[in-house]
Scaffold this motif. Structure first.
Motif, mmCIF file in Angstrom:
data_model
loop_
_atom_site.group_PDB
_atom_site.id
_atom_site.type_symbol
_atom_site.label_atom_id
_atom_site.label_comp_id
_atom_site.label_asym_id
_atom_site.label_seq_id
_atom_site.Cartn_x
_atom_site.Cartn_y
_atom_site.Cartn_z
ATOM 1 N N ILE A 174 0.961 -1.281 -0.083
ATOM 2 C CA ILE A 174 -0.192 0.006 0.022
ATOM 3 C C ILE A 174 0.842 1.276 0.118
ATOM 4 O O ILE A 174 1.718 1.379 1.082
ATOM 5 C CB ILE A 174 -1.121 -0.039 1.302
ATOM 6 N N SER A 175 0.765 2.241 -0.903
ATOM 7 C CA SER A 175 1.674 3.232 -1.073
ATOM 8 C C SER A 175 1.254 4.403 -0.167
ATOM 9 O O SER A 175 0.183 4.374 0.557
ATOM 10 C CB SER A 175 1.183 3.846 -2.533
ATOM 11 N N ARG A 176 2.236 4.920 0.143
ATOM 12 C CA ARG A 176 2.191 6.056 0.938
ATOM 13 C C ARG A 176 1.188 7.371 0.561
ATOM 14 O O ARG A 176 0.924 8.308 1.323
ATOM 15 C CB ARG A 176 3.537 6.911 1.370
ATOM 16 N N HIS A 177 0.934 7.087 -0.727
ATOM 17 C CA HIS A 177 -0.030 8.132 -1.306
ATOM 18 C C HIS A 177 -1.413 7.840 -0.997
ATOM 19 O O HIS A 177 -2.294 8.488 -1.971
ATOM 20 C CB HIS A 177 0.302 8.326 -2.850
ATOM 21 N N SER A 178 -1.394 6.865 -0.483
ATOM 22 C CA SER A 178 -3.294 6.350 -0.347
ATOM 23 C C SER A 178 -3.715 7.039 0.735
ATOM 24 O O SER A 178 -3.074 7.290 1.846
ATOM 25 C CB SER A 178 -3.008 4.884 0.091
ATOM 26 N N VAL A 179 -5.317 7.309 0.504
ATOM 27 C CA VAL A 179 -5.905 7.915 1.848
ATOM 28 C C VAL A 179 -7.199 6.870 1.776
ATOM 29 O O VAL A 179 -7.829 6.770 0.649
ATOM 30 C CB VAL A 179 -6.274 9.324 1.335
ATOM 31 N N ILE A 180 -7.110 6.191 2.914
ATOM 32 C CA ILE A 180 -8.195 5.050 2.880
ATOM 33 C C ILE A 180 -8.986 5.268 4.101
ATOM 34 O O ILE A 180 -8.609 5.543 5.148
ATOM 35 C CB ILE A 180 -7.251 3.835 3.004
ATOM 36 N N GLY A 181 -10.305 5.097 4.037
ATOM 37 C CA GLY A 181 -11.543 4.964 4.782
ATOM 38 C C GLY A 181 -11.342 3.928 5.927
ATOM 39 O O GLY A 181 -10.631 3.021 5.968
ATOM 40 N N THR A 182 -12.493 3.753 6.692
ATOM 41 C CA THR A 182 -12.539 2.893 7.661
ATOM 42 C C THR A 182 -12.993 1.390 7.107
ATOM 43 O O THR A 182 -13.377 1.285 5.872
ATOM 44 C CB THR A 182 -13.874 3.520 8.809
ATOM 45 N N ASN A 183 -12.781 0.384 7.771
ATOM 46 C CA ASN A 183 -13.084 -0.838 7.407
ATOM 47 C C ASN A 183 -12.539 -1.378 6.083
ATOM 48 O O ASN A 183 -13.360 -1.675 5.329
ATOM 49 C CB ASN A 183 -14.543 -1.235 7.641
ATOM 50 N N PHE A 184 -11.100 -1.279 6.054
ATOM 51 C CA PHE A 184 -10.559 -1.519 4.583
ATOM 52 C C PHE A 184 -9.990 -2.933 4.892
ATOM 53 O O PHE A 184 -9.329 -3.325 5.710
ATOM 54 C CB PHE A 184 -9.377 -0.569 4.276
ATOM 55 N N HIS A 185 -10.705 -3.723 3.941
ATOM 56 C CA HIS A 185 -10.448 -5.281 4.262
ATOM 57 C C HIS A 185 -9.700 -5.819 2.938
ATOM 58 O O HIS A 185 -10.100 -5.636 1.772
ATOM 59 C CB HIS A 185 -11.755 -5.988 4.183
ATOM 60 N N VAL A 186 -8.509 -6.173 2.995
ATOM 61 C CA VAL A 186 -7.742 -6.732 2.060
ATOM 62 C C VAL A 186 -7.045 -7.932 2.007
ATOM 63 O O VAL A 186 -6.676 -8.617 2.975
ATOM 64 C CB VAL A 186 -6.259 -5.541 1.934
ATOM 65 N N LEU A 187 -7.156 -8.745 1.034
ATOM 66 C CA LEU A 187 -6.663 -10.244 0.921
ATOM 67 C C LEU A 187 -5.049 -10.247 0.400
ATOM 68 O O LEU A 187 -4.810 -9.204 0.083
ATOM 69 C CB LEU A 187 -7.434 -11.384 0.151
ATOM 70 N N GLN A 188 -4.693 -11.603 0.244
ATOM 71 C CA GLN A 188 -3.258 -11.495 0.004
ATOM 72 C C GLN A 188 -2.910 -10.931 -1.375
ATOM 73 O O GLN A 188 -3.738 -10.959 -2.546
ATOM 74 C CB GLN A 188 -2.604 -12.909 0.214
ATOM 75 N N ASN A 189 -1.593 -10.809 -1.703
ATOM 76 C CA ASN A 189 -0.856 -10.238 -2.744
ATOM 77 C C ASN A 189 -1.798 -9.021 -3.529
ATOM 78 O O ASN A 189 -2.363 -8.942 -4.840
ATOM 79 C CB ASN A 189 -0.966 -11.401 -3.882
ATOM 80 N N VAL A 190 -2.293 -8.092 -2.925
ATOM 81 C CA VAL A 190 -2.763 -6.903 -3.175
ATOM 82 C C VAL A 190 -1.670 -5.683 -3.341
ATOM 83 O O VAL A 190 -0.966 -5.542 -2.503
ATOM 84 C CB VAL A 190 -3.936 -6.432 -2.300
ATOM 85 N N THR A 191 -1.911 -4.920 -4.486
ATOM 86 C CA THR A 191 -1.237 -3.624 -4.590
ATOM 87 C C THR A 191 -1.920 -2.633 -4.736
ATOM 88 O O THR A 191 -2.746 -2.569 -5.546
ATOM 89 C CB THR A 191 -0.061 -3.823 -5.908
ATOM 90 N N VAL A 192 -1.845 -1.593 -4.115
ATOM 91 C CA VAL A 192 -2.410 -0.140 -4.115
ATOM 92 C C VAL A 192 -1.339 0.643 -4.449
ATOM 93 O O VAL A 192 -0.458 1.038 -3.362
ATOM 94 C CB VAL A 192 -3.343 0.157 -2.856
ATOM 95 N N GLY A 193 -1.011 1.330 -5.461
ATOM 96 C CA GLY A 193 0.298 2.096 -5.880
ATOM 97 C C GLY A 193 -0.452 2.978 -6.727
ATOM 98 O O GLY A 193 -1.319 3.057 -7.322
ATOM 99 N N VAL A 194 0.679 3.992 -6.970
ATOM 100 C CA VAL A 194 0.318 5.101 -7.704
ATOM 101 C C VAL A 194 1.343 5.354 -9.120
ATOM 102 O O VAL A 194 2.562 4.853 -8.740
ATOM 103 C CB VAL A 194 0.417 6.615 -7.014
ATOM 104 N N VAL A 195 1.011 5.868 -10.021
ATOM 105 C CA VAL A 195 1.903 6.213 -10.993
ATOM 106 C C VAL A 195 2.226 7.638 -10.843
ATOM 107 O O VAL A 195 1.350 8.599 -10.949
ATOM 108 C CB VAL A 195 1.029 5.748 -12.585
#
Length: 188
Positions: free
Chosen positions: A99-120
């Motif tokens: 998960i990138s430092r450029h992310s702004v995420i709300g409540t109850n964020f549920h993530v399973l394995q091998n997920v990428t949240v990134g910016v270009v």
């Protein structure tokens, strides 16, 4: 700019929901007891502490960087310091999550394995952000990559999805698979 008192209140709220997991009064003794007793809650405990130290020191905390480095090695998860994540972070099968430092995420964020949240990041652009709303679930092996993407509230992203555009609230999104049938041909 958020004050140290607001950062501390946010830290306590997150630890209450993710580590103590009850609605009673906040207690540092309860937090430490649960972090020691329940191994599945330790990542959230240490990442929340490191991110708090990172925010209150304007990114200059060597201790925060060291804690985050140890978390990456131990859990195989890279949630960069500086990401703004509200309470209710749930990382299921903690492996390969970025998960990138450029992310702004709300409540109850549920993530399973091998997920990428990134910016270009493109030359000349302002700092890109990925904004994810409340009550979002991201399925295994999914990627959310782009510049200035917004994902609304109450969104479910299916497994093995590639998301590079904004998604409105209250929907389910997945990347259709062209041919998911395994064909086996016997040799004669």
């Amino acid at each position: 700019m958020v004050s140290k008192d607001e950062e501390l209140a946010h830290l306590k709220k997150c630890l209450q929901k993710e580590v103590i997991k009850n609605t009673g009064a906040f207690s540092w003794i309860s937090v430490i007891h649960k972090a020691l007793k329940c191994p599945d809650r330790r990542f959230n405990f240490w990442w929340r502490i490191a991110n708090y130290l990172h925010h209150v020191s304007n990114g200059q905390s060597i201790i925060a960087k060291r804690i985050n480095w140890n978390l990456r090695i131990k859990y195989g998860v890279e949630v960069e310091l500086g990401a703004v994540i509200k309470e209710g972070l749930s990382l299921v099968h903690r492996v390969g999550i970025v998960i990138s430092r450029h992310s702004v995420i709300g409540t109850n964020f549920h993530v399973l394995q091998n997920v990428t949240v990134g910016v270009v990041i493109r030359e000349g652009d302002k700092t890109p952000r990925i904004v994810i709303g409340d009550n979002v679930t991201v399925g295994a092996n999914s990627c959310i990559i782009g510049s200035d993407i917004t994902i609304g509230d109450n969104v479910a992203i299916g497994a093995m999805s590639f998301i590079n555009k904004s998604i409105p609230s209250d929907c389910t999104v997945y990347t259709p698979k062209m041919d998911n049938i395994v064909k086996i041909k016997k040799s004669s």
